[in-house]
Design a protein around this motif. Structure first.
Motif, PDB file in Angstrom:
ATOM      1  N   LYS A  11     -17.876 -33.653 -10.521  1.00 17.65           N
ATOM      2  CA  LYS A  11     -18.863 -32.396 -10.337  1.00 17.65           C
ATOM      3  C   LYS A  11     -19.461 -32.341 -11.999  1.00 17.65           C
ATOM      4  O   LYS A  11     -20.736 -32.185 -11.682  1.00 17.65           O
ATOM      5  N   GLU A  12     -18.850 -32.584 -13.035  1.00 20.89           N
ATOM      6  CA  GLU A  12     -19.591 -32.459 -14.271  1.00 20.89           C
ATOM      7  C   GLU A  12     -20.629 -33.812 -14.321  1.00 20.89           C
ATOM      8  O   GLU A  12     -21.757 -33.451 -15.152  1.00 20.89           O
ATOM      9  N   ASP A  13     -20.181 -34.697 -14.124  1.00 18.43           N
ATOM     10  CA  ASP A  13     -21.163 -36.049 -14.000  1.00 18.43           C
ATOM     11  C   ASP A  13     -22.358 -35.714 -13.221  1.00 18.43           C
ATOM     12  O   ASP A  13     -23.654 -35.998 -13.696  1.00 18.43           O
ATOM     13  N   GLY A  54     -19.847 -37.174   0.816  1.00 17.41           N
ATOM     14  CA  GLY A  54     -18.597 -38.011   0.904  1.00 17.41           C
ATOM     15  C   GLY A  54     -18.331 -38.746  -0.514  1.00 17.41           C
ATOM     16  O   GLY A  54     -18.809 -38.308  -1.297  1.00 17.41           O
ATOM     17  N   ALA A  55     -17.804 -40.131  -0.320  1.00 16.50           N
ATOM     18  CA  ALA A  55     -17.605 -40.903  -1.291  1.00 16.50           C
ATOM     19  C   ALA A  55     -18.796 -41.455  -1.954  1.00 16.50           C
ATOM     20  O   ALA A  55     -18.559 -41.954  -3.366  1.00 16.50           O
ATOM     21  N   SER A  56     -20.067 -41.281  -1.532  1.00 15.84           N
ATOM     22  CA  SER A  56     -21.156 -41.485  -2.404  1.00 15.84           C
ATOM     23  C   SER A  56     -21.402 -40.904  -3.738  1.00 15.84           C
ATOM     24  O   SER A  56     -22.130 -41.116  -4.652  1.00 15.84           O
ATOM     25  N   VAL A  57     -20.690 -39.618  -3.589  1.00 16.62           N
ATOM     26  CA  VAL A  57     -21.156 -38.731  -4.754  1.00 16.62           C
ATOM     27  C   VAL A  57     -20.389 -39.378  -6.100  1.00 16.62           C
ATOM     28  O   VAL A  57     -21.182 -39.224  -7.281  1.00 16.62           O
ATOM     29  N   ALA A  58     -19.437 -40.212  -5.697  1.00 10.30           N
ATOM     30  CA  ALA A  58     -18.943 -40.926  -7.048  1.00 10.30           C
ATOM     31  C   ALA A  58     -19.827 -42.120  -7.619  1.00 10.30           C
ATOM     32  O   ALA A  58     -19.582 -42.558  -8.668  1.00 10.30           O
ATOM     33  N   CYS A  91     -17.228 -32.472  -2.244  1.00  8.56           N
ATOM     34  CA  CYS A  91     -16.973 -33.767  -2.462  1.00  8.56           C
ATOM     35  C   CYS A  91     -16.964 -34.359  -3.977  1.00  8.56           C
ATOM     36  O   CYS A  91     -15.946 -35.030  -4.422  1.00  8.56           O
ATOM     37  N   SER A  92     -17.996 -33.676  -4.798  1.00  4.70           N
ATOM     38  CA  SER A  92     -18.007 -33.741  -6.034  1.00  4.70           C
ATOM     39  C   SER A  92     -16.802 -33.219  -6.698  1.00  4.70           C
ATOM     40  O   SER A  92     -16.339 -33.846  -7.937  1.00  4.70           O
ATOM     41  N   VAL A  93     -16.398 -31.988  -6.555  1.00  7.72           N
ATOM     42  CA  VAL A  93     -15.256 -31.393  -6.908  1.00  7.72           C
ATOM     43  C   VAL A  93     -13.927 -32.425  -6.723  1.00  7.72           C
ATOM     44  O   VAL A  93     -13.227 -32.584  -7.403  1.00  7.72           O
ATOM     45  N   LYS A  94     -13.639 -32.506  -5.247  1.00  5.44           N
ATOM     46  CA  LYS A  94     -12.525 -33.344  -4.824  1.00  5.44           C
ATOM     47  C   LYS A  94     -12.379 -34.652  -5.672  1.00  5.44           C
ATOM     48  O   LYS A  94     -11.445 -35.196  -6.184  1.00  5.44           O
TER      49      LYS A  94
END
Length: 113
Positions: A80-82, A37-41, A73-76
């Motif tokens: 993803k690159e980070d 979810g949001a934690s990927v950010a 979620c990383s894509v959305k």
């Protein structure tokens, strides 16, 4: 064995995932952390040396506690690159998301944050 699924994207909440994961590991428990979810950010923020929790994050990372980050979620959330640059694997065998059932089948107990 425990798998900590972090969904919350608030840094102060994620710190508790780090603290608990490190504490559990130090007490000899097998623990894995999954960014969902949001934690990927949070990954790009935690990678910054000036982030107040960078050292704590790096300690958990160096101990191999991070099993992966949700690919979908990383894509959305456009990180993803980070995430790829961080070295944390992108995982998502369930329509792009990491399946809890895979961990349960391996004997993990799931804890969500």
């Amino acid at each position: 064995m425990y798998c900590l699924y972090a969904f919350n994207g608030e840094l102060m909440c994620f710190v508790h995932v780090l603290l608990n994961g490190l504490d559990m590991a130090e007490k000899g428990m097998k623990v894995s952390i999954v960014f969902e979810g949001a934690s990927v950010a949070l990954i790009p923020e935690l990678e910054k040396k000036d982030c107040p929790f960078h050292k704590l994050y790096m300690k958990a990372k160096s101990q191999g506690l991070f099993d992966g980050a949700c690919k979908a979620c990383s894509v959305k959330l456009q990180v993803k690159e980070d995430v790829e640059k961080s070295g944390i694997p992108l995982i998502g065998e369930m329509s792009g998301h990491p399946a809890m059932s895979d961990y349960i089948e391996k004997g993990y107990k799931i804890i969500t944050f």
